[in-house]
Structures are given as C-alpha cells and as structure tokens.
Design an enzyme around this catalytic site. Structure first.
Site, mmCIF file in Angstrom:
data_model
loop_
_atom_site.group_PDB
_atom_site.id
_atom_site.type_symbol
_atom_site.label_atom_id
_atom_site.label_comp_id
_atom_site.label_asym_id
_atom_site.label_seq_id
_atom_site.Cartn_x
_atom_site.Cartn_y
_atom_site.Cartn_z
ATOM 1 N N ASP A 187 0.829 -1.211 0.000
ATOM 2 C CA ASP A 187 0.000 0.000 0.000
ATOM 3 C C ASP A 187 0.863 1.261 0.000
ATOM 4 O OD1 ASP A 187 -2.403 1.335 -0.046
ATOM 5 O OD2 ASP A 187 -2.631 1.357 2.136
ATOM 6 N N GLY B 245 0.023 5.775 -4.040
ATOM 7 C CA GLY B 245 -0.559 7.100 -4.273
ATOM 8 C C GLY B 245 0.059 8.149 -3.368
ATOM 9 N N ARG B 246 0.239 7.784 -2.085
ATOM 10 C CA ARG B 246 0.835 8.729 -1.129
ATOM 11 C C ARG B 246 2.304 8.995 -1.468
ATOM 12 N NH1 ARG B 246 -1.587 5.587 3.831
ATOM 13 N NH2 ARG B 246 -2.162 4.218 2.088
ATOM 14 N N ASN C 214 -10.704 -2.568 -5.784
ATOM 15 C CA ASN C 214 -9.940 -1.575 -6.558
ATOM 16 C C ASN C 214 -10.529 -1.349 -7.961
ATOM 17 O OD1 ASN C 214 -6.693 -2.570 -5.175
ATOM 18 N ND2 ASN C 214 -8.049 -0.928 -4.510
ATOM 19 N N ARG D 140 -11.965 2.125 -8.601
ATOM 20 C CA ARG D 140 -11.149 3.340 -8.816
ATOM 21 C C ARG D 140 -11.414 3.912 -10.220
ATOM 22 N NH1 ARG D 140 -5.375 2.724 -5.735
ATOM 23 N NH2 ARG D 140 -6.232 2.022 -3.755
ATOM 24 N N ARG E 13 -5.058 -2.069 8.845
ATOM 25 C CA ARG E 13 -6.244 -2.816 8.410
ATOM 26 C C ARG E 13 -5.847 -3.855 7.384
ATOM 27 N NH1 ARG E 13 -7.674 2.671 6.708
ATOM 28 N NH2 ARG E 13 -7.085 2.972 4.529
ATOM 29 N N SER F 268 -8.037 -4.903 4.747
ATOM 30 C CA SER F 268 -8.592 -4.583 3.426
ATOM 31 C C SER F 268 -8.911 -5.820 2.571
ATOM 32 C CB SER F 268 -7.635 -3.639 2.675
ATOM 33 O OG SER F 268 -7.422 -2.448 3.420
ATOM 34 N N GLU G 244 1.368 -13.386 11.999
ATOM 35 C CA GLU G 244 1.943 -12.279 12.756
ATOM 36 C C GLU G 244 1.911 -11.052 11.849
ATOM 37 O OE1 GLU G 244 2.964 -12.175 15.890
ATOM 38 O OE2 GLU G 244 2.373 -14.268 16.172
HETATM 39 C C1 IPE Z 1 -5.310 -2.732 -0.401
HETATM 40 O O1 IPE Z 1 -5.016 -1.399 -0.486
HETATM 41 C C2 IPE Z 1 -5.196 -3.361 -1.757
HETATM 42 C C3 IPE Z 1 -3.853 -3.422 -2.307
HETATM 43 C C4 IPE Z 1 -2.757 -3.041 -1.714
HETATM 44 C C5 IPE Z 1 -3.780 -3.982 -3.614
HETATM 45 P P1 IPE Z 1 -6.156 -0.295 -0.640
HETATM 46 O O2 IPE Z 1 -5.458 1.002 -0.751
HETATM 47 O O3 IPE Z 1 -7.079 -0.671 -1.739
HETATM 48 O O4 IPE Z 1 -6.929 -0.454 0.745
HETATM 49 P P2 IPE Z 1 -7.782 0.619 1.546
HETATM 50 O O5 IPE Z 1 -8.740 1.229 0.575
HETATM 51 O O6 IPE Z 1 -6.823 1.615 2.099
HETATM 52 O O7 IPE Z 1 -8.448 -0.179 2.645
HETATM 53 C C1 IPE Z 2 -1.413 0.475 -3.444
HETATM 54 O O1 IPE Z 2 -1.272 1.852 -3.415
HETATM 55 C C2 IPE Z 2 -1.663 -0.059 -4.834
HETATM 56 C C3 IPE Z 2 -3.047 -0.457 -5.064
HETATM 57 C C4 IPE Z 2 -4.004 -0.508 -4.170
HETATM 58 C C5 IPE Z 2 -3.380 -0.849 -6.417
HETATM 59 P P1 IPE Z 2 -2.506 2.830 -3.384
HETATM 60 O O2 IPE Z 2 -2.876 3.170 -4.780
HETATM 61 O O3 IPE Z 2 -3.608 2.265 -2.569
HETATM 62 O O4 IPE Z 2 -1.865 4.072 -2.666
HETATM 63 P P2 IPE Z 2 -2.499 4.998 -1.549
HETATM 64 O O5 IPE Z 2 -3.054 4.098 -0.484
HETATM 65 O O6 IPE Z 2 -3.570 5.809 -2.234
HETATM 66 O O7 IPE Z 2 -1.356 5.830 -1.065
HETATM 67 MG MG MG Z 3 -4.090 2.385 -0.613
#
Ligand code: IPE
Ligand code: IPE
Ligand code: MG
Length: 244
Positions: free
Chosen positions: A15, A18-19, A63, A66, A189, A191, A202
């Site tokens: 995860d 995006g950040r 996802n 999105r 979490r 997810s 763990e």
């Molecule tokens: C979980 O991350 C799915 C993947 C890393 C592929 P998300 O970014 O989709 O999860 P939430 O929305 O923060 O729970």
């Molecule tokens: C994880 O990064 C990749 C996928 C869920 C596909 P994110 O795209 O969820 O990145 P954040 O959580 O928005 O930073």
């Molecule tokens: Mg994410």
C-alpha cells in the site's frame, strides 16, 4: 542455539503508491510505476532468504471501483511486469501464480498472467502468488457456493465439511497459511486480504510507502517475526527456570 524461525509464507499488502506519488509531487500513475519496481527487489530478497511462498496484494476486488484511467494503468503495468520479470523468475526458479477473479481482467492482462504461469510452472525454488482482482470475502463465498452445490447435488455430506475441506476450496489450496503479514504505508487494516488464511499470521505494519520498501525492510520484518511468540491459542512457553 537453534536458528531463528523463518516464515514459510510472507504476505504483503503493498500500500501507499498514491501517497508516495503525492509526496514526490507526481501523478498516482508514477507511484504505481515505482511500486512495480519495488516488487523486483522484494521478490529477489525473499528468494535469497529462503522464503517458500511470497504473496503480494496487487489489486483488490474493490480496486475496480477506482477511476478507469488508474485501473487501466495498473492493468497495463501488470502486463509490463509479466513480460519484464520473466527472465528474473526463470533465473531464480520462481513459480508465478495469481489468486483472484481473473475473469474480470482485460484480455491482454489475463493473457500475460496466464503465459507467465505456464512458463514458470515447473520452477520450484519459491512461489510468487500475486493477488489480483482478489477479495477474501469473495473467495470465501465462492468456496461456500461450490460446497453448497456439491451438497445439493447429493455428492457431499454437509457433515463432512471441515476446515481442511474448506481450505481446499480456496484459491490458495495447497499453500501454507501466511506466517507473516506485512502492510506498508502505515494503515492498521487488512482490506479484504486473505481473510481465512491470516487467522494466526503475525502482523507487521511498516510506515514506509510501498515504492520505498526494499531488501533491508523485508529483512527487518523477518527479524521481527523471529522475535514474536506465537501461541495459536495455547499457553506461553514456560520461562526457563532461574539458576539456583
Ligand atoms: C489494499 O489497499 C489493496 C492493495 C494493496 C492492492 P487499498 O489502498 O485498496 O486499501 P484501503 O482502501 O486503504 O483499505
Ligand atoms: C497500493 O497503493 C496499490 C493499489 C491498491 C493498487 P494505493 O494506490 O492504494 O496508494 P495509496 O493508499 O492511495 O497511497
Ligand atoms: Mg491504498
């Protein structure tokens, strides 16, 4: 002294792409591109450390909600990954498989994934499972539906359903449950990831965003695991008695 226990199966929620992109003033798509690069490092390190199974959560069933351009970009990156990492997986003897609903994947992505699965089928050094269009609840519902269909057809006695049989109907059938679950980017979490399978995993939460995750971070998670006391509902092991 016995060696520190090594997790047989490490599962990672990758995860924070995006950040990471936002922190670098880049579009989200650049975060996903950087995230795909981090995968190579972690796969190589897991193999080096002798991990049997590495499962990476790449795209959840949720996802799909999105924006279309982001989904398209991720599906295209998966094709690039399957083509670009093919030699690495063959050199390292790593078998690639996906778990999740592949019927929802665009044809090109599905084709790339299936080709890599076929090419790496006989590799036996490590399994790389990529959770793609994957949801833990969806997987459990599919298993329940399949068992119910057999029961209603009269080929299965409902009383015969036990945990072993149920697990054999999940897409991870035959794979040991994850011992260690890592989530990057700091969220506490799961997810919808491997809900059945992580019953006694763990958990390590890593604050770094996925694109910054590297070999030393995986090593640190493995060290953390080695110092955890797993109980599986039993009692803590007795402390060594003090010297007289
Ligand atoms: C979980 O991350 C799915 C993947 C890393 C592929 P998300 O970014 O989709 O999860 P939430 O929305 O923060 O729970
Ligand atoms: C994880 O990064 C990749 C996928 C869920 C596909 P994110 O795209 O969820 O990145 P954040 O959580 O928005 O930073
Ligand atoms: Mg994410």
């Amino acid at each position: 002294m016995s060696a520190s226990p090594l997790p047989r199966h490490i599962a990672i929620i990758m995860d924070g792409n995006g950040r990471w992109a936002a922190a670098h003033d880049l579009p989200r798509s650049e975060g996903h591109r950087a995230g795909a690069k981090a995968v190579r490092k972690v796969v190589t390190q897991a193999r080096l450390r002798g991990i049997e199974v590495l499962t990476l959560y790449a795209f959840s069933a949720q996802n799909w909600n999105r924006p279309a351009d982001e989904v398209d970009r991720l599906m295209a990156l998966l094709v690039e990954f399957c083509e670009g990492e093919r030699d690495l997986l063959m050199d390292e003897g790593i078998r690639f498989r996906t778990v999740g609903d592949r019927t929802r994947l665009p044809a090109e992505t599905r084709q790339a994934v299936e080709t890599l699965e076929e090419i790496t089928f006989k590799n036996g050094n490590m399994q790389l499972l990529v959770a793609l269009s994957y949801g833990g609840r969806e997987e459990i519902v599919a298993a329940a539906r399949s068992l119910a269909a057999q029961a209603s057809a009269g080929t299965l006695d409902p009383a015969a359903i036990d945990e072993t049989m149920f697990a054999a109907h999940l897409t991870t059938a035959g794979v040991p449950d994850p011992d260690l679950l890592v989530r990057t980017s700091g969220e506490f979490r799961v997810s919808n990831f491997l809900l059945w399978q992580i019953a006694y995993a763990e958990i390590v939460i890593e604050s770094k965003h996925w694109p910054d995750y590297a070999e030393a971070d995986l090593d640190r998670a493995i060290d953390t695991f080695a110092n955890r006391e797993r109980r599986f509902g039993g009692l803590a092991p007795a402390l060594p008695s003090a010297a007289p």
